[in-house]
Design a protein around this motif. Structure first.
Motif, PDB file in Angstrom:
ATOM      1  N   UNK A   8       0.830  -1.219   0.000  1.00 52.68           N
ATOM      2  CA  UNK A   8       0.000   0.000   0.000  1.00 52.68           C
ATOM      3  C   UNK A   8       0.857   1.258   0.000  1.00 52.68           C
ATOM      4  N   UNK A   9       2.065   1.097   0.510  1.00 56.61           N
ATOM      5  CA  UNK A   9       2.969   2.253   0.618  1.00 56.61           C
ATOM      6  C   UNK A   9       4.370   1.764   0.269  1.00 56.61           C
ATOM      7  N   UNK A  10       5.123   2.539  -0.502  1.00 57.21           N
ATOM      8  CA  UNK A  10       6.518   2.173  -0.732  1.00 57.21           C
ATOM      9  C   UNK A  10       7.414   3.296  -0.231  1.00 57.21           C
ATOM     10  N   UNK A  11       8.474   2.898   0.438  1.00 51.29           N
ATOM     11  CA  UNK A  11       9.378   3.886   1.033  1.00 51.29           C
ATOM     12  C   UNK A  11      10.801   3.610   0.562  1.00 51.29           C
ATOM     13  N   UNK A  12      11.526   4.664   0.226  1.00 54.80           N
ATOM     14  CA  UNK A  12      12.922   4.560  -0.223  1.00 54.80           C
ATOM     15  C   UNK A  12      13.074   3.608  -1.397  1.00 54.80           C
ATOM     16  N   UNK A  13      12.087   3.551  -2.251  1.00 53.80           N
ATOM     17  CA  UNK A  13      12.121   2.589  -3.341  1.00 53.80           C
ATOM     18  C   UNK A  13      12.026   3.278  -4.695  1.00 53.80           C
ATOM     19  N   UNK A  14      11.359   4.429  -4.685  1.00 53.63           N
ATOM     20  CA  UNK A  14      11.094   5.156  -5.925  1.00 53.63           C
ATOM     21  C   UNK A  14      11.468   6.620  -5.701  1.00 53.63           C
ATOM     22  N   UNK A  15      12.077   7.218  -6.723  1.00 56.29           N
ATOM     23  CA  UNK A  15      12.420   8.641  -6.632  1.00 56.29           C
ATOM     24  C   UNK A  15      11.240   9.453  -7.158  1.00 56.29           C
ATOM     25  N   UNK A  16      10.870  10.525  -6.473  1.00 55.84           N
ATOM     26  CA  UNK A  16       9.761  11.356  -6.961  1.00 55.84           C
ATOM     27  C   UNK A  16      10.172  12.000  -8.279  1.00 55.84           C
ATOM     28  N   UNK A  17       9.263  11.970  -9.252  1.00 55.54           N
ATOM     29  CA  UNK A  17       9.571  12.515 -10.583  1.00 55.54           C
ATOM     30  C   UNK A  17       9.498  14.043 -10.602  1.00 55.54           C
ATOM     31  N   UNK A  18       9.021  14.639  -9.501  1.00 54.74           N
ATOM     32  CA  UNK A  18       8.988  16.105  -9.426  1.00 54.74           C
ATOM     33  C   UNK A  18      10.345  16.581  -8.903  1.00 54.74           C
ATOM     34  N   UNK A  19      11.157  17.227  -9.763  1.00 52.18           N
ATOM     35  CA  UNK A  19      12.497  17.623  -9.308  1.00 52.18           C
ATOM     36  C   UNK A  19      12.452  18.610  -8.155  1.00 52.18           C
ATOM     37  N   UNK A  20      11.322  19.298  -7.985  1.00 56.30           N
ATOM     38  CA  UNK A  20      11.218  20.302  -6.924  1.00 56.30           C
ATOM     39  C   UNK A  20      10.603  19.745  -5.640  1.00 56.30           C
ATOM     40  N   UNK A  21      10.474  18.415  -5.573  1.00 55.93           N
ATOM     41  CA  UNK A  21       9.906  17.800  -4.366  1.00 55.93           C
ATOM     42  C   UNK A  21      10.943  17.800  -3.247  1.00 55.93           C
ATOM     43  N   UNK A  22      10.485  18.011  -2.024  1.00 59.90           N
ATOM     44  CA  UNK A  22      11.383  18.054  -0.857  1.00 59.90           C
ATOM     45  C   UNK A  22      12.152  16.733  -0.700  1.00 59.90           C
ATOM     46  N   UNK A  23      11.568  15.629  -1.214  1.00 62.42           N
ATOM     47  CA  UNK A  23      12.250  14.337  -1.075  1.00 62.42           C
ATOM     48  C   UNK A  23      13.434  14.214  -2.032  1.00 62.42           C
ATOM     49  N   UNK A  24      13.579  15.177  -2.961  1.00 65.08           N
ATOM     50  CA  UNK A  24      14.734  15.171  -3.866  1.00 65.08           C
ATOM     51  C   UNK A  24      15.796  16.182  -3.454  1.00 65.08           C
ATOM     52  N   UNK A  25      15.781  16.586  -2.183  1.00 64.40           N
ATOM     53  CA  UNK A  25      16.768  17.565  -1.710  1.00 64.40           C
ATOM     54  C   UNK A  25      17.696  16.868  -0.713  1.00 64.40           C
ATOM     55  N   UNK A  26      18.531  17.658  -0.048  1.00 61.90           N
ATOM     56  CA  UNK A  26      19.445  17.052   0.929  1.00 61.90           C
ATOM     57  C   UNK A  26      18.804  16.860   2.297  1.00 61.90           C
ATOM     58  N   UNK A  27      17.481  17.027   2.364  1.00 63.16           N
ATOM     59  CA  UNK A  27      16.805  16.826   3.652  1.00 63.16           C
ATOM     60  C   UNK A  27      16.869  15.339   4.040  1.00 63.16           C
ATOM     61  N   UNK A  28      16.866  15.056   5.347  1.00 65.78           N
ATOM     62  CA  UNK A  28      17.010  13.666   5.799  1.00 65.78           C
ATOM     63  C   UNK A  28      15.684  12.908   5.699  1.00 65.78           C
ATOM     64  N   UNK A  29      15.104  12.899   4.521  1.00 66.15           N
ATOM     65  CA  UNK A  29      13.780  12.329   4.377  1.00 66.15           C
ATOM     66  C   UNK A  29      13.805  11.375   3.187  1.00 66.15           C
ATOM     67  N   UNK A  30      13.176  10.210   3.371  1.00 62.32           N
ATOM     68  CA  UNK A  30      13.168   9.261   2.264  1.00 62.32           C
ATOM     69  C   UNK A  30      11.850   9.381   1.513  1.00 62.32           C
ATOM     70  N   UNK A  31      11.884   9.003   0.254  1.00 60.83           N
ATOM     71  CA  UNK A  31      10.668   9.146  -0.549  1.00 60.83           C
ATOM     72  C   UNK A  31       9.608   8.163  -0.058  1.00 60.83           C
ATOM     73  N   UNK A  32       8.367   8.600  -0.081  1.00 65.07           N
ATOM     74  CA  UNK A  32       7.256   7.715   0.311  1.00 65.07           C
ATOM     75  C   UNK A  32       6.115   7.931  -0.678  1.00 65.07           C
TER      76      UNK A  32
END
Lengths: 154, 307
Positions: free
Chosen positions: A102-126
């Protein structure tokens, strides 16, 4: 009269057979498993094999390796009808269909280059996973990935 | 239903009933917003973390807090803070959480407020996350429509940059909760993304699209104009092609319905000529003011203060 079953790829002793892969996705399955051809692992790939269930399918056999849960989840994202057969001593020791989480974490990169999950923040993609045609919705920026999921796999 | 002490990240977190609670509370607080004094938020500190420029959002939050007797902490410019040393937003949020009772965040990355809410120990209010959400703007837009027109059986045209404009997506979503008839007016290259249109339709909204502004002028209750934002265009030539394509001038005023109102989230550039400002239709400056009672209402809710 007996029909001789054609054997395209010989049985394996120990390892994993990934069956019912959506036709054309075998190479992407190899990519998910990190199989690049530079290792000594024995791999058999059959593509566009006719299948009673799904028309045509790809099959991947990997000797001496069983898959990790995360690898199976990734395969589910690109081929939700695939089945995983665990082979031990030439016998099927376990067989199950991949299951879309139902949820995937740290498995897929967000395709929005401006998403916070694509920055140096300590957050994994969900992503929330929606079935039907598979849709992944980023829980941060809400961008939806519907196509080329394989290109976004981490 | 409980809005007390929770984060305000996206309009999608609100039900229609919850929106109505916010609007009703804003009505109660509006006399204070018009120059009254209260101490209901005395002892509370609001931290303002603006990583992008803002006039109305930042100052109306400050005004709301100060008029209710609270205090404001301001990050100031990025250059004067640890941001310039490379501190992550997550760390900044953890730290500021220990200095304040609530945080307003504006940040250029989409999803930043959602992430901040994961790290904050106090409520986060999203003051705009890139091209993502700006829920307090949407709430003040709804308040303006409620006060100056009507939310039930509303006919509204939303005009301009519907592709990059963050306020538009949240507003259309919220209006769909009220069953509004929404006409989206934009040039071809600035149409609302298909994904958002599908979401709105799935919610039962009545949505139609046109490129022709004149088509809607005599039929809608609210004309909601938006700025075509230069900074959202990767290609400056694309910007120059479309800017000014949708502009309201004095010449349009004769064709408008008497009770039709014109709104704009401001700042405007070319979309509304100054000659329209004194007409009976213009409501964009009132709209800006309504940001104060709405933000007062939200602050009392996230800080858990009864009104």
């Amino acid at each position: 009269m007996t029909l001789k079953k054609e054997v395209r790829v010989h049985p394996i002793r120990d390892g994993t057979v990934i069956d019912h892969i959506k036709a054309g996705q075998a190479m992407n399955v190899l990519r998910i498993l990190g199989i690049t051809g530079s290792s000594s692992a024995v791999i058999s790939v059959a593509m566009n094999v006719s299948s009673q269930d799904i028309g045509s399918k790809d099959v991947v056999k990997i000797e001496n390796r069983e898959l990790m849960e995360k690898e199976v989840d990734k395969i589910a994202l690109i081929s939700p009808n695939a089945t995983i057969n665990i082979i031990r001593e030439f016998g099927v020791a376990g067989k199950h269909r991949v299951e879309l989480p139902e949820m995937v974490e740290s498995m897929v990169r967000c395709a929005n280059p401006n998403c916070i999950s694509n920055t140096n923040e300590p957050v994994s993609s969900k992503f929330e996973v929606k079935k039907g045609p598979i849709r992944l919705r980023c829980i941060y920026c809400e961008h939806v990935i519907t196509e080329n999921i394989v290109e976004q796999l981490l | 239903m409980n809005i007390d002490r929770r984060h305000i990240v996206s309009m999608k977190d609100f039900t229609r009933d919850e929106i109505d609670v916010v609007l009703e509370r804003a009505i109660k607080l509006e006399p204070l917003a018009r120059g009254g004094r209260s101490d209901i938020l005395a002892g509370n500190i609001l931290a303002l973390l603006f990583y992008e420029p803002s006039t109305r959002t930042r100052m109306s939050f400050e005004t709301a807090m100060l008029r209710l007797g609270g205090s404001v902490l301001n990050l100031g410019s990025k250059e004067a803070s640890s941001v310039v040393k490379g501190e992550t937003l997550a760390d900044t949020i953890r730290v500021i959480s220990t200095y304040s009772d609530a945080i307003v965040l504006r940040h250029p990355s989409e999803g930043s407020a959602r992430m901040a809410a994961e790290y904050a120990s106090v409520p986060i209010i999203n003051g705009g996350d890139g091209a993502g959400h700006h829920p307090t703007q949407t709430l003040l837009d709804l308040y303006t429509i409620k006060k100056e027109s009507h939310l039930e059986q509303l006919d509204i045209a939303i005009v301009g940059d519907l592709k990059y404009g963050r306020t538009v997506h949240s507003l259309a979503y919220a209006l769909s909760l009220y069953g509004a008839n929404i006409t989206l007016v934009s040039p071809q290259q600035l149409k609302i993304p298909d994904q958002i249109k599908e979401d709105l339709k799935a919610m039962g909204a009545r949505v139609s699209e046109t490129e022709n502004l004149d088509e809607v002028l005599d039929s809608v209750d609210v004309l909601y104009m938006t700025r075509i934002q230069k900074e959202r265009f990767p290609d400056p030539t694309e910007y120059s092609k479309v800017v000014g394509a949708y502009k309201i001038t004095e010449a349009h005023l004769d064709n408008l319905r008497e009770d039709m109102i014109i709104m704009h989230p401001l700042p405007r550039v070319y979309e509304i000529d100054a000659s329209v400002d004194d007409s009976a239709h213009a409501r964009y400056f009132e709209q800006s003011f309504y940001g104060v009672p709405i933000r007062m209402a939200l602050l009392t809710m996230v800080l858990g203060v009864e009104v």
